[in-house]
Design a protein around this motif. Structure first.
Motif, short mmCIF file in Angstrom:
data_model
loop_
_atom_site.label_atom_id
_atom_site.label_comp_id
_atom_site.label_asym_id
_atom_site.label_seq_id
_atom_site.Cartn_x
_atom_site.Cartn_y
_atom_site.Cartn_z
N PHE A 193 0.80 -1.22 0.00
CA PHE A 193 0.00 0.00 0.00
C PHE A 193 0.84 1.27 0.00
N MET A 194 2.13 1.14 -0.06
CA MET A 194 3.02 2.29 -0.13
C MET A 194 3.19 2.69 -1.60
N ILE A 195 3.15 3.99 -1.88
CA ILE A 195 3.43 4.50 -3.22
C ILE A 195 4.76 5.22 -3.13
N SER A 196 5.70 4.82 -3.98
CA SER A 196 7.05 5.36 -3.86
C SER A 196 7.70 5.53 -5.22
N PRO A 197 8.44 6.62 -5.42
CA PRO A 197 9.25 6.73 -6.64
C PRO A 197 10.52 5.90 -6.48
N LEU A 198 10.94 5.24 -7.55
CA LEU A 198 12.19 4.48 -7.57
C LEU A 198 12.99 4.98 -8.76
N PHE A 199 14.31 5.12 -8.58
CA PHE A 199 15.17 5.70 -9.61
C PHE A 199 16.22 4.68 -10.06
N TYR A 200 16.44 4.63 -11.39
CA TYR A 200 17.40 3.68 -11.96
C TYR A 200 18.18 4.34 -13.09
N ARG A 201 19.43 3.89 -13.26
CA ARG A 201 20.25 4.33 -14.40
C ARG A 201 19.77 3.61 -15.66
N VAL A 202 20.09 4.19 -16.81
CA VAL A 202 19.67 3.62 -18.09
C VAL A 202 20.25 2.22 -18.29
N ASP A 203 21.45 1.97 -17.75
CA ASP A 203 22.09 0.66 -17.94
C ASP A 203 21.73 -0.34 -16.84
N ASP A 204 20.81 0.01 -15.96
CA ASP A 204 20.44 -0.85 -14.84
C ASP A 204 19.68 -2.08 -15.33
N GLU A 205 20.03 -3.24 -14.78
CA GLU A 205 19.37 -4.50 -15.15
C GLU A 205 17.88 -4.48 -14.80
N ASN A 206 17.50 -3.67 -13.82
CA ASN A 206 16.09 -3.59 -13.44
C ASN A 206 15.21 -3.07 -14.56
N LEU A 207 15.77 -2.29 -15.47
CA LEU A 207 14.96 -1.73 -16.56
C LEU A 207 14.37 -2.81 -17.45
N LYS A 208 15.07 -3.92 -17.61
CA LYS A 208 14.52 -5.03 -18.40
C LYS A 208 13.25 -5.57 -17.74
N ALA A 209 13.28 -5.70 -16.42
CA ALA A 209 12.10 -6.17 -15.69
C ALA A 209 10.99 -5.13 -15.74
N ILE A 210 11.34 -3.86 -15.63
CA ILE A 210 10.35 -2.77 -15.69
C ILE A 210 9.69 -2.75 -17.06
N ASP A 211 10.49 -2.78 -18.12
CA ASP A 211 9.95 -2.76 -19.48
C ASP A 211 9.08 -3.98 -19.75
N TYR A 212 9.52 -5.15 -19.27
CA TYR A 212 8.72 -6.37 -19.44
C TYR A 212 7.36 -6.20 -18.78
N ALA A 213 7.35 -5.66 -17.56
CA ALA A 213 6.09 -5.48 -16.83
C ALA A 213 5.17 -4.51 -17.56
N LEU A 214 5.72 -3.41 -18.05
CA LEU A 214 4.90 -2.42 -18.74
C LEU A 214 4.37 -2.97 -20.07
N GLU A 215 5.22 -3.67 -20.82
CA GLU A 215 4.81 -4.21 -22.11
C GLU A 215 3.75 -5.31 -21.97
N ASN A 216 3.79 -6.05 -20.87
CA ASN A 216 2.88 -7.17 -20.67
C ASN A 216 1.78 -6.89 -19.66
N ASN A 217 1.63 -5.62 -19.27
CA ASN A 217 0.62 -5.21 -18.28
C ASN A 217 0.67 -6.12 -17.05
N SER A 218 1.88 -6.33 -16.56
CA SER A 218 2.13 -7.26 -15.46
C SER A 218 2.48 -6.52 -14.18
#
Length: 191
Positions: free
Chosen positions: A26-51
């Motif tokens: 229930f917490m809403i929080s901003p999270l920050f990542y560099r462009v080369d961060d491995e987390n971006l692959k997971a973020i993009d996957y989630a956004l592309e697949n509405n996951s």
């Protein structure tokens, strides 16, 4: 998103490893990542697949590694509300937690995805909670001048006189951060 996404578990979700902040449901929080961060692959996957995603904290030894020994297997399941590119080249996402979750089995590495199970909230014993709160009130009243309960995590109250440490004449002449650094009670981290 799904009407009631929590009923659909266990399910395979992308995993974001967060080294800087610990999140709660229930917490809403901003999270920050560099462009080369491995987390971006997971973020993009989630956004592309509405996951939804699972955000897990990193262990102290975490140095950009995403293997099982460098991350905790328990975190928060939630959704990415927004993704924004910032002028400094970083990516900001706005994350909203929904429930606690646990990695049951690692599925893929790029992006890191895992079979995730919900951790059900355990019911609490109201009588036990009231008893613990009463003990807490009693202990707090030994140190602070309180006339009512505080509904907040932050406690603002006068420290009892017998627990205060008076400042010397030299200390009274200080100003700003030097003055704030002077211990004024027997309680650590209280000003």
């Amino acid at each position: 998103m799904l009407d009631n996404p929590i009923e659909q578990f266990p399910k395979t979700l992308p995993v974001i490893v967060e080294p800087n902040i610990f999140l709660y449901p229930f917490m809403i929080s901003p999270l920050f990542y560099r462009v080369d961060d491995e987390n971006l692959k997971a973020i993009d996957y989630a956004l592309e697949n509405n996951s939804m995603v699972l955000v897990v904290p990193a262990k102290e030894e975490y140095r950009g590694k995403r293997d099982k020994k460098n991350i905790y297997d328990t975190g928060v399941i939630g959704s990415i509300m927004r993704k924004t590119s910032l002028p400094d080249g970083k990516i900001k996402i706005l994350f909203q937690g929904l429930a606690r979750g646990k990695i049951a089995q690692k599925i893929t590495e790029q992006p890191l995805r895992a079979l995730v199970e919900i951790i059900e909230a355990k019911p609490f014993n109201e009588i036990k909670v009231e008893a613990l709160l009463e003990v807490l009130r009693e202990k707090v009243s030994e140190w602070f001048e309180l006339d009512s309960d505080s509904p907040y995590m932050l406690l603002v109250a006068e420290v009892k006189k017998d627990k205060q440490t008076p400042m010397t004449k030299e200390q009274n002449k200080l100003f700003g951060i030097e003055e704030l650094n002077i211990p004024r009670s027997q309680i650590p981290a209280v000003t």
